[in-house]
Design an enzyme around this catalytic site. Structure first.
Site, PDB file in Angstrom:
ATOM      1  N   ASN A  44       0.860  -1.191   0.000  1.00  0.00           N
ATOM      2  CA  ASN A  44       0.000   0.000   0.000  1.00  0.00           C
ATOM      3  C   ASN A  44       0.891   1.234   0.000  1.00  0.00           C
ATOM      4  O   ASN A  44       2.110   1.123   0.143  1.00  0.00           O
ATOM      5  CB  ASN A  44      -0.977  -0.019   1.183  1.00  0.00           C
ATOM      6  N   ASP A  89       1.226  -8.856   1.405  1.00  0.00           N
ATOM      7  CA  ASP A  89       2.129  -7.874   2.029  1.00  0.00           C
ATOM      8  C   ASP A  89       2.532  -8.345   3.438  1.00  0.00           C
ATOM      9  O   ASP A  89       3.734  -8.371   3.792  1.00  0.00           O
ATOM     10  CB  ASP A  89       1.386  -6.526   2.092  1.00  0.00           C
TER      11      ASP A  89
HETATM   12  N1  AR6 Z   1       1.383 -15.695  -1.687  1.00  0.00           N
HETATM   13  C1  AR6 Z   1       0.834 -15.375  -2.891  1.00  0.00           C
HETATM   14  N2  AR6 Z   1      -0.318 -14.696  -3.020  1.00  0.00           N
HETATM   15  C2  AR6 Z   1      -0.952 -14.333  -1.877  1.00  0.00           C
HETATM   16  C3  AR6 Z   1      -0.452 -14.623  -0.586  1.00  0.00           C
HETATM   17  C4  AR6 Z   1       0.781 -15.320  -0.525  1.00  0.00           C
HETATM   18  N3  AR6 Z   1       1.351 -15.632   0.638  1.00  0.00           N
HETATM   19  N4  AR6 Z   1      -1.325 -14.115   0.330  1.00  0.00           N
HETATM   20  C5  AR6 Z   1      -2.347 -13.554  -0.365  1.00  0.00           C
HETATM   21  N5  AR6 Z   1      -2.131 -13.703  -1.689  1.00  0.00           N
HETATM   22  P1  AR6 Z   1      -3.881  -8.839  -1.239  1.00  0.00           P
HETATM   23  P2  AR6 Z   1      -4.337  -6.338  -2.713  1.00  0.00           P
HETATM   24  C6  AR6 Z   1      -2.942 -13.269  -2.843  1.00  0.00           C
HETATM   25  O1  AR6 Z   1      -5.094  -8.652  -0.411  1.00  0.00           O
HETATM   26  O2  AR6 Z   1      -5.678  -6.808  -3.133  1.00  0.00           O
HETATM   27  C7  AR6 Z   1      -2.552  -5.369   2.035  1.00  0.00           C
HETATM   28  O3  AR6 Z   1      -3.063  -5.090   3.309  1.00  0.00           O
HETATM   29  C8  AR6 Z   1      -4.439 -13.093  -2.641  1.00  0.00           C
HETATM   30  O4  AR6 Z   1      -5.112 -14.341  -2.771  1.00  0.00           O
HETATM   31  O5  AR6 Z   1      -2.656  -9.353  -0.599  1.00  0.00           O
HETATM   32  O6  AR6 Z   1      -3.434  -5.741  -3.753  1.00  0.00           O
HETATM   33  C9  AR6 Z   1      -1.666  -4.252   1.512  1.00  0.00           C
HETATM   34  O7  AR6 Z   1      -0.917  -3.649   2.544  1.00  0.00           O
HETATM   35  C10 AR6 Z   1      -4.770 -12.160  -3.799  1.00  0.00           C
HETATM   36  O8  AR6 Z   1      -5.039 -12.896  -4.979  1.00  0.00           O
HETATM   37  O9  AR6 Z   1      -3.443  -7.458  -2.008  1.00  0.00           O
HETATM   38  C11 AR6 Z   1      -2.668  -3.308   0.925  1.00  0.00           C
HETATM   39  O10 AR6 Z   1      -3.240  -2.484   1.904  1.00  0.00           O
HETATM   40  C12 AR6 Z   1      -3.479 -11.367  -4.035  1.00  0.00           C
HETATM   41  O11 AR6 Z   1      -2.483 -12.001  -3.232  1.00  0.00           O
HETATM   42  C13 AR6 Z   1      -3.729  -4.230   0.368  1.00  0.00           C
HETATM   43  O12 AR6 Z   1      -3.630  -5.441   1.117  1.00  0.00           O
HETATM   44  C14 AR6 Z   1      -3.575  -9.913  -3.646  1.00  0.00           C
HETATM   45  O13 AR6 Z   1      -4.314  -9.804  -2.432  1.00  0.00           O
HETATM   46  C15 AR6 Z   1      -3.469  -4.572  -1.062  1.00  0.00           C
HETATM   47  O14 AR6 Z   1      -4.564  -5.290  -1.563  1.00  0.00           O
END
Ligand code: AR6
Length: 172
Positions: A24, A34
């Site tokens: 973020n 993240d």
């Molecule tokens: N390995 C691979 N992919 C993952 C993992 C992992 N360990 N964990 C989750 N995903 P998101 P965003 C996938 O929510 O939508 C954070 O709080 C998940 O299934 O991680 O870009 C940041 O600080 C999904 O498909 O990121 C920001 O505030 C993908 O990663 C916010 O979330 C992205 O989900 C960013 O939101």
């Protein structure tokens, strides 16, 4: 497209040169991928993020910054910030495209040959998954054509839905 490898895995477990983080604008960590990256990578990543914050005040949506990968099985983490999905009328598509492009700019600058991407914006930021996959694959395809130095791009899906739809699009 043969340099693209689709995986269903935890991105922090896949050895690679650079891991992309869906961060973020604060660069101070969060949930989702993240949180997983900062937990597995240890405090060295946050320390570098804080230095970048002090220097340039975080990272804008669509931009990317690069840090050490700390304890992760990688050399670098590329932190990019994807857009929140509102209604599709707030430049979401362009901003997601820019997030991928900004990562590839750093890939080129640092001579990176292997890179893993999560499905940016499709979790907490609620970007529609099919549209996000189409944007991601279009940018990746373009950047692979433009940068012959890249050996492999891993698309690391964590949730079943993303893995299934990428499998379909890639014809696997
Ligand atoms: N390995 C691979 N992919 C993952 C993992 C992992 N360990 N964990 C989750 N995903 P998101 P965003 C996938 O929510 O939508 C954070 O709080 C998940 O299934 O991680 O870009 C940041 O600080 C999904 O498909 O990121 C920001 O505030 C993908 O990663 C916010 O979330 C992205 O989900 C960013 O939101």
């Amino acid at each position: 497209m043969n340099k693209i490898v689709l995986l269903k895995d935890d991105i922090t477990k896949v050895p690679v040169e650079a891991i992309v983080n869906a961060a973020n604008t604060s660069l101070l960590g969060g949930g989702g991928v993240d949180g997983a990256i900062h937990r597995a990578g240890g405090p060295a990543i946050l320390a570098e993020c804080q230095k970048i914050r002090n220097r340039q005040g975080g990272c804008k949506v669509g931009d990317a910054v690069i840090t050490t990968a700390g304890d992760l099985p990688a050399k670098y983490v590329i932190h990019t910030v994807g857009p929140h999905w509102h209604d599709g009328q707030h430049d979401e598509e362009t901003l997601l495209k820019n997030a991928y492009l900004s990562c590839f700019k750093l890939v080129k600058e640092y001579g990176i040959q292997t890179v893993s991407f999560p499905n940016i914006s499709t979790g907490i930021y609620r970007f529609p998954k099919v549209l996000a996959a189409e944007i991601a694959l279009a940018v990746i395809d373009q950047c692979l054509r433009e940068n012959a130095n890249i050996e492999q791009v891993n698309l690391v899906c964590f949730d079943e839905e993303n893995y299934d739809l990428y499998s379909k699009i890639l014809g696997q």
